[in-house]
Design an enzyme around this catalytic site. Structure first.
Site, PDB file in Angstrom:
ATOM      1  N   SER A   1       0.821  -1.216   0.000  1.00  0.00           N
ATOM      2  CA  SER A   1       0.000   0.000   0.000  1.00  0.00           C
ATOM      3  C   SER A   1       0.858   1.270   0.000  1.00  0.00           C
ATOM      4  CB  SER A   1      -0.916   0.012   1.225  1.00  0.00           C
ATOM      5  OG  SER A   1      -1.735  -1.133   1.222  1.00  0.00           O
TER       6      SER A   1
HETATM    7  N1  SAM Z   1      -0.608  -5.070   4.032  1.00  0.00           N
HETATM    8  C1  SAM Z   1       0.104  -5.393   2.825  1.00  0.00           C
HETATM    9  C2  SAM Z   1       1.511  -4.865   2.837  1.00  0.00           C
HETATM   10  O1  SAM Z   1       1.908  -4.190   3.786  1.00  0.00           O
HETATM   11  O2  SAM Z   1       2.223  -5.172   1.875  1.00  0.00           O
HETATM   12  C3  SAM Z   1      -0.602  -4.943   1.574  1.00  0.00           C
HETATM   13  C4  SAM Z   1      -1.830  -5.688   1.355  1.00  0.00           C
HETATM   14  S1  SAM Z   1      -2.421  -5.817  -0.286  1.00  0.00           S
HETATM   15  C5  SAM Z   1      -3.043  -4.190  -0.566  1.00  0.00           C
HETATM   16  C6  SAM Z   1      -3.849  -6.813   0.101  1.00  0.00           C
HETATM   17  C7  SAM Z   1      -3.497  -8.229   0.493  1.00  0.00           C
HETATM   18  O3  SAM Z   1      -4.682  -8.848   1.006  1.00  0.00           O
HETATM   19  C8  SAM Z   1      -3.024  -9.085  -0.663  1.00  0.00           C
HETATM   20  O4  SAM Z   1      -1.799  -9.656  -0.371  1.00  0.00           O
HETATM   21  C9  SAM Z   1      -4.126 -10.128  -0.798  1.00  0.00           C
HETATM   22  O5  SAM Z   1      -3.671 -11.366  -1.246  1.00  0.00           O
HETATM   23  C10 SAM Z   1      -4.642 -10.197   0.625  1.00  0.00           C
HETATM   24  N2  SAM Z   1      -5.990 -10.745   0.761  1.00  0.00           N
HETATM   25  C11 SAM Z   1      -7.073 -10.568  -0.055  1.00  0.00           C
HETATM   26  N3  SAM Z   1      -8.135 -11.234   0.429  1.00  0.00           N
HETATM   27  C12 SAM Z   1      -7.724 -11.843   1.577  1.00  0.00           C
HETATM   28  C13 SAM Z   1      -8.378 -12.666   2.535  1.00  0.00           C
HETATM   29  N4  SAM Z   1      -9.656 -13.029   2.416  1.00  0.00           N
HETATM   30  N5  SAM Z   1      -7.667 -13.107   3.598  1.00  0.00           N
HETATM   31  C14 SAM Z   1      -6.348 -12.763   3.743  1.00  0.00           C
HETATM   32  N6  SAM Z   1      -5.677 -11.992   2.861  1.00  0.00           N
HETATM   33  C15 SAM Z   1      -6.359 -11.535   1.796  1.00  0.00           C
END
Ligand code: SAM
Length: 241
Positions: free
Chosen positions: A91
């Site tokens: 992000s």
């Molecule tokens: N917090 C992260 C970082 O610091 O790099 C960025 C997150 S990225 C914007 C969103 C993440 O949420 C992705 O890696 C995606 O695979 C994960 N994600 C999406 N749906 C999810 C779920 N139901 N449970 C866990 N992770 C999930």
């Protein structure tokens, strides 16, 4: 002394030669200035014009270049989201900063993160002395983040592969929950795992448009309050729920 100079001075304190010679220090200091400018520009939404100094100090300490793909290292301190593979992103630093700030963390707070991604947000939470449980649905990303966080010494973070929609009930209740992917509704299992007095921050809305960042506060066993903070754009929360 301005806050920015103060933070730069703190980073330059003689903790060790390596830190004084950090080749990314100037870029990281510049990133903090950009975050502070964005916070001022959005202060009407945020209802504050400055973030907690502890949050900015954590952002100034955590080496974001360690959390981006090698070919993106030169862009690591831009105030922008970046691709991390598997269609996902790390992000934007400003978003990481405001979401962290809104949680009002104290040392030893228990924090649940949904969407480990690169592990950067988890590292920021750990830098604030929180105990962090983080769930990632894409296995290779979660395993990579876990290895990275261990290598960098963020021992207070535990990563699990799974669907974060259901939370991590074994470690509930949490003082804070941060969801870093956009849900089309607020997941009831997560609200249930929020401690009284705890705060949850989550982007809510359609995956095809801008979402709304929502702050949820549990005021009692039976009552939560919600506040719309500002429009944001996140990758979707996936999974079978
Ligand atoms: N917090 C992260 C970082 O610091 O790099 C960025 C997150 S990225 C914007 C969103 C993440 O949420 C992705 O890696 C995606 O695979 C994960 N994600 C999406 N749906 C999810 C779920 N139901 N449970 C866990 N992770 C999930």
């Amino acid at each position: 002394m301005s806050r920015l100079i103060l933070i730069a001075a703190m980073i330059c304190m003689p903790v060790g030669q390596a830190r004084a010679e950090d080749p990314f220090l100037a870029k990281r200091t510049r990133m903090i200035a950009l975050i502070e400018q964005d916070v001022r520009d959005t202060s009407e939404y945020l209802k504050r014009s400055q973030l907690d100094n502890r949050v900015l100090e954590a952002m100034a300490r955590v080496p974001r270049h360690e959390f981006v793909p090698t070919e993106r290292i030169d862009q690591a301190y831009r105030n922008r989201p970046l691709p991390i593979g598997h269609g996902q992103t790390i992000s934007q630093p400003y978003i990481v900063a405001i979401m962290t700030d809104l949680l009002e963390l104290k040392p030893q707070h228990k924090v649940l993160e949904i969407g480990t991604g690169s592990g950067y947000q988890a590292a920021i939470l750990a830098a604030l002395e929180a105990r962090v449980w983080s769930i990632e649905i894409i296995e290779p990303l979660g395993l990579q983040a876990q290895t990275r966080l261990q290598r960098l010494g963020y021992d207070a973070v535990e990563v699990r592969i799974g669907d974060g929609y259901y939370g991590w009930s074994e470690h509930a209740p949490f003082d804070a929950i941060i969801v870093t992917a956009a849900a089309n509704h607020i997941p009831p299992p997560l609200v249930k795992q929020l401690a009284v007095g705890g705060k949850m921050i989550i982007p809510v809305g359609s995956r095809f448009s801008t979402q709304e960042l929502i702050l949820i506060t549990r005021v009692s066993e039976d009552e939560v309050r919600t506040r719309q903070v500002l429009p944001v754009r996140f990758v979707p929360l996936t999974g079978g729920h």
